[in-house]
Design an enzyme around this catalytic site. Structure first.
Site, short mmCIF file in Angstrom:
data_model
loop_
_atom_site.label_atom_id
_atom_site.label_comp_id
_atom_site.label_asym_id
_atom_site.label_seq_id
_atom_site.Cartn_x
_atom_site.Cartn_y
_atom_site.Cartn_z
N ARG A 53 -8.67 -14.60 -21.92
CA ARG A 53 -8.83 -13.27 -21.32
C ARG A 53 -9.09 -13.47 -19.83
O ARG A 53 -9.21 -14.61 -19.36
CB ARG A 53 -9.91 -12.41 -22.02
CG ARG A 53 -10.97 -13.12 -22.77
CD ARG A 53 -11.97 -13.80 -21.93
NE ARG A 53 -12.41 -12.98 -20.84
CZ ARG A 53 -12.83 -13.44 -19.69
NH1 ARG A 53 -12.86 -14.74 -19.44
NH2 ARG A 53 -13.23 -12.64 -18.72
N ALA A 55 -7.71 -11.57 -16.04
CA ALA A 55 -6.35 -11.29 -15.57
C ALA A 55 -5.54 -12.54 -15.18
O ALA A 55 -4.40 -12.71 -15.65
CB ALA A 55 -6.42 -10.30 -14.41
N GLN A 201 -19.02 -10.53 -22.08
CA GLN A 201 -18.45 -11.66 -21.32
C GLN A 201 -19.46 -12.25 -20.34
O GLN A 201 -19.38 -13.42 -19.99
CB GLN A 201 -17.20 -11.21 -20.54
CG GLN A 201 -15.98 -10.94 -21.40
CD GLN A 201 -15.86 -9.47 -21.73
OE1 GLN A 201 -16.86 -8.76 -21.85
NE2 GLN A 201 -14.65 -8.99 -21.89
N ASP A 242 -8.88 -6.66 -12.51
CA ASP A 242 -7.73 -6.83 -13.40
C ASP A 242 -6.47 -6.28 -12.77
O ASP A 242 -5.37 -6.69 -13.11
CB ASP A 242 -8.03 -6.15 -14.74
CG ASP A 242 -9.22 -6.84 -15.40
OD1 ASP A 242 -9.00 -7.81 -16.10
OD2 ASP A 242 -10.37 -6.43 -15.13
N ASN A 252 -11.45 -2.78 -12.88
CA ASN A 252 -12.14 -3.97 -13.38
C ASN A 252 -12.91 -3.57 -14.65
O ASN A 252 -12.89 -2.41 -15.07
CB ASN A 252 -13.09 -4.52 -12.31
CG ASN A 252 -13.60 -5.92 -12.65
OD1 ASN A 252 -12.81 -6.79 -13.00
ND2 ASN A 252 -14.88 -6.14 -12.58
N LYS A 253 -13.58 -4.54 -15.23
CA LYS A 253 -14.28 -4.32 -16.50
C LYS A 253 -15.17 -3.08 -16.44
O LYS A 253 -15.81 -2.80 -15.42
CB LYS A 253 -15.11 -5.58 -16.80
CG LYS A 253 -15.87 -5.55 -18.08
CD LYS A 253 -15.01 -5.28 -19.29
CE LYS A 253 -13.89 -6.25 -19.49
NZ LYS A 253 -12.93 -5.85 -20.55
O1 MRU Z 1 -11.29 -7.86 -21.07
P1 MRU Z 1 -11.32 -9.12 -20.27
O2 MRU Z 1 -12.39 -10.09 -20.63
O3 MRU Z 1 -9.96 -9.77 -20.15
O4 MRU Z 1 -11.72 -8.53 -18.88
C1 MRU Z 1 -11.19 -8.93 -17.74
C2 MRU Z 1 -12.21 -9.58 -16.96
O5 MRU Z 1 -12.53 -10.71 -17.21
C3 MRU Z 1 -12.87 -8.86 -15.92
O6 MRU Z 1 -12.60 -7.52 -15.82
C4 MRU Z 1 -12.82 -9.62 -14.64
O7 MRU Z 1 -13.83 -9.13 -13.87
C5 MRU Z 1 -11.50 -9.51 -13.91
S1 MRU Z 1 -10.42 -10.76 -14.32
C6 MRU Z 1 -10.83 -12.05 -13.24
#
Ligand code: MRU
Length: 362
Positions: A53, A55, A201, A242, A252-253
């Protein structure tokens, strides 16, 4: 970066076996498992089920997925279908589409029998470039942390959300790369690690990464950041993304937006670290144009942990039949972002500045 003192990366091509290997992140921090990815379907499953997981890492996995697909069927038609299936596996992170399109674009002049070899070459170069991009993001972000430290002359407290460390890329990571570089260059740092519900995470991945590198960190629940900011206990926030739009809206998350609002209210700089492959130059309105993944309710209703015997178990955490809605990402409008740290340079969150990244790109 380090796992038990040994340099490790999240994904690599095994030349002898002609397959791809990944760290299966679903069981971290409790179990460290390396998994073989041998087919297109293995790659799709790895992305969908979040064995990989983040991006940048999703993009690299998709690139190798295209290679594995080309071994199964070399025709362009079939590779287009493989690309569509990969793109659908996780819709928000733009790196996935970027990697698939980069490969499809390269195929037009290649003889059919040479396609697998060429796709592998590109997948390997996407992987290598990701490492180099994250390394440079680290260096560009280091200058920012250095100047905060020069001014404060004391340990700097950095707040981060989710996991944008090396586990989200191939190596170094995005938001955490400057932190690793700062620590290695002797700047005293401490990281506030948001838990990042529902999949945790932060607790499971970011804290594990930082501890493996010997970086002081404290785990906090997602609602703590605002309080810490009001009490002057955060010097800077850095997150990953992302997908970021051409005008600087940052997806982003889930929960990133609330941290950015609190940072604005407390005059705390809010940086976003991203490889250029995470910028979607085709779109300008993050709220309207970025599809937000809605994930399985079970990620909210159930929590993984260790039982009394030290075995991994998943526990139900809410009343049976509770309805949960699991939005995986949110969009932070550009006006709340201080700057975006990329591998080329640090840019302002606006179209004029972001478009300068396209010069000599691709
Ligand atoms: O759902 P995920 O774990 O794939 O989420 C993405 C992320 O890890 C985060 O949003 C992150 O901050 C951006 S990707 C470097």
């Amino acid at each position: 970066m380090k796992v038990n003192g040994k340099n490790t990366q999240t994904i690599w091509y095994d030349k002898d076996l002609d397959i791809v290997k990944i760290i299966d992140q679903r069981y971290l921090p409790f179990k460290f498992i390396i998994k073989d990815i041998k087919t297109l379907n293995d790659s799709i499953r790895a992305i969908k089920e979040m064995m990989v997981r983040g991006a940048p890492l999703i993009g690299v996995t998709a690139a190798y997925g295209m290679y594995l697909a080309s071994k199964e069927n070399k025709s362009i038609e079939s590779l287009k279908l493989a690309g569509d299936a990969l793109k659908e596996s996780r819709p928000t992170a733009v790196n996935l589409q970027w990697a698939v399109d980069k490969i499809l674009k390269s195929l037009s002049k290649i003889k059919i029998n040479d396609i697998p070899e060429n796709v592998l070459k590109i997948a390997n170069s996407i992987r290598e470039n990701d490492i180099e991009a994250c390394n440079k993001i680290g260096e560009n972000g280091l200058s920012i942390l250095k100047s905060i430290h020069d001014h404060k002359k004391d340990k700097i407290n950095i707040l981060t959300h989710c996991n944008a460390g090396w586990l989200a890329a191939v190596d170094w990571g995005t938001a955490l790369a400057p932190v690793y570089k700062a620590h290695r260059s002797g700047i005293p740092v401490h990281v506030w690690v948001d838990e990042t519900r529902p999949r945790n995470q932060g607790f499971n991945l970011t804290a594990w990464e930082l501890m493996n590198e010997g970086i002081p960190c404290s785990l906090i629940v997602d609602n703590t950041g605002g309080h810490l900011m009001q009490k002057n206990m955060v010097d800077v926030c850095i997150t990953g993304t992302d997908r970021t739009t051409a005008n600087g809206d940052v997806c982003n998350k889930i929960g990133t937006y609330l941290k950015a609002l609190a940072a604005k209210d407390n005059n705390i700089p809010f940086y976003v670290a991203a490889p250029i492959s995470s910028i979607d130059f085709k779109i300008s309105d993050g709220l309207k144009e970025i599809p937000i993944e809605i994930r399985d309710e079970k990620e909210i209703s159930h929590i993984m942990g260790l039982n009394k015997e030290g075995k991994i178990e998943t526990f139900q955490a809410v009343p049976s039949k509770s309805k949960c809605i699991n939005y995986a990402f949110d969009v932070t409008p550009a006006k709340y972002i201080t700057k975006i740290i990329t591998e080329k340079k640090v840019v302002e969150p606006n179209k004029k500045s972001i478009l300068t990244l396209l010069n000599n790109e691709n």
